[in-house]
Design an enzyme around this catalytic site. Structure first.
Site, PDB file in Angstrom:
ATOM      1  N   HIS A   1       0.868  -1.175   0.000  1.00  0.00           N
ATOM      2  CA  HIS A   1       0.000   0.000   0.000  1.00  0.00           C
ATOM      3  C   HIS A   1       0.905   1.224   0.000  1.00  0.00           C
ATOM      4  O   HIS A   1       1.697   1.420   0.918  1.00  0.00           O
ATOM      5  CB  HIS A   1      -0.918   0.030   1.224  1.00  0.00           C
ATOM      6  CG  HIS A   1      -1.852   1.184   1.208  1.00  0.00           C
ATOM      7  ND1 HIS A   1      -3.066   1.146   0.553  1.00  0.00           N
ATOM      8  CD2 HIS A   1      -1.748   2.425   1.731  1.00  0.00           C
ATOM      9  CE1 HIS A   1      -3.659   2.314   0.687  1.00  0.00           C
ATOM     10  NE2 HIS A   1      -2.885   3.107   1.408  1.00  0.00           N
ATOM     11  N   CYS A   2       0.803   2.033  -1.030  1.00  0.00           N
ATOM     12  CA  CYS A   2       1.666   3.208  -1.178  1.00  0.00           C
ATOM     13  C   CYS A   2       1.031   4.395  -0.460  1.00  0.00           C
ATOM     14  O   CYS A   2      -0.034   4.880  -0.852  1.00  0.00           O
ATOM     15  CB  CYS A   2       1.883   3.533  -2.655  1.00  0.00           C
ATOM     16  SG  CYS A   2       2.951   4.954  -2.906  1.00  0.00           S
ATOM     17  N   LEU A   3       1.706   4.866   0.575  1.00  0.00           N
ATOM     18  CA  LEU A   3       1.189   6.021   1.318  1.00  0.00           C
ATOM     19  C   LEU A   3       1.264   7.301   0.506  1.00  0.00           C
ATOM     20  O   LEU A   3       0.462   8.209   0.687  1.00  0.00           O
ATOM     21  CB  LEU A   3       1.967   6.174   2.622  1.00  0.00           C
ATOM     22  CG  LEU A   3       1.806   5.025   3.614  1.00  0.00           C
ATOM     23  CD1 LEU A   3       2.719   5.234   4.812  1.00  0.00           C
ATOM     24  CD2 LEU A   3       0.366   4.910   4.059  1.00  0.00           C
TER      25      LEU A   3
END
Length: 174
Positions: A93-95
């Protein structure tokens, strides 16, 4: 913005400056397009998109079951706790993009990261070039600054400070 004001106008001769500006602009355009494509794509497991998920035990028993989504998912899917959904071929999950990276958007995510790397590389190399040029040939640097109307009254020390800050900020990112 600091690079466009303090770094790019002082890069080499006109031809070199134009080439660097074009590559930088293209990388910005690619970054915006790829980031948009990455964030607008939903890499959810296709099983979750079925209106009535299949629950045929003989066929689905070999597939993992997600207790949070309450459905059998594809073997390489994983549940993302940030998005609260299963993602096909989940990577992470890319912040920065606030989206999961999976099978559906991995190529555009790779393009996003690559264009950022190109941008940072351009900033680092050209800032180092200008910094070395200031150090080795201050008179020639002052002449180039004098040719740029907007930068004529800017002291050399401000250029040194801005270039140093650009290098220090971008070095860990590269």
């Amino acid at each position: 913005l600091a690079y466009v004001v303090f770094g790019l106008p002082l890069v080499g001769e006109d031809g070199c400056r134009i080439a660097v500006a074009i590559v930088y602009a293209v990388s910005v355009i690619v970054l915006v397009g790829a980031a948009y494509r990455t964030t607008s794509c939903d890499p959810v497991d296709p099983t979750l998109l079925e209106i009535a998920p299949r629950m045929v035990m003989d066929e689905d028993m070999s597939r993992p079951f997600c207790e949070l989504c309450n459905v059998f998912v594809l073997p390489r899917s994983k549940h993302c706790r940030a998005c609260n959904k299963c993602v096909d071929c989940f990577d992470h999950h890319c912040l920065w993009l606030n989206n999961c990276v999976g099978k559906a958007n991995y190529a555009s995510f790779f393009c996003t990261v690559s264009s950022v790397s190109v941008m940072i590389g351009i900033v680092l190399v050209s800032s180092l070039y200008v910094l070395v040029d200031i150090t080795l040939d201050a008179d020639h640097f002052d002449d180039r600054v004098g040719d740029i109307v907007v930068l004529q009254d800017v002291p050399r020390e401000l250029f040194l400070a801005m270039l140093t800050v650009l290098i220090l900020i971008n070095m860990p990112l590269f």
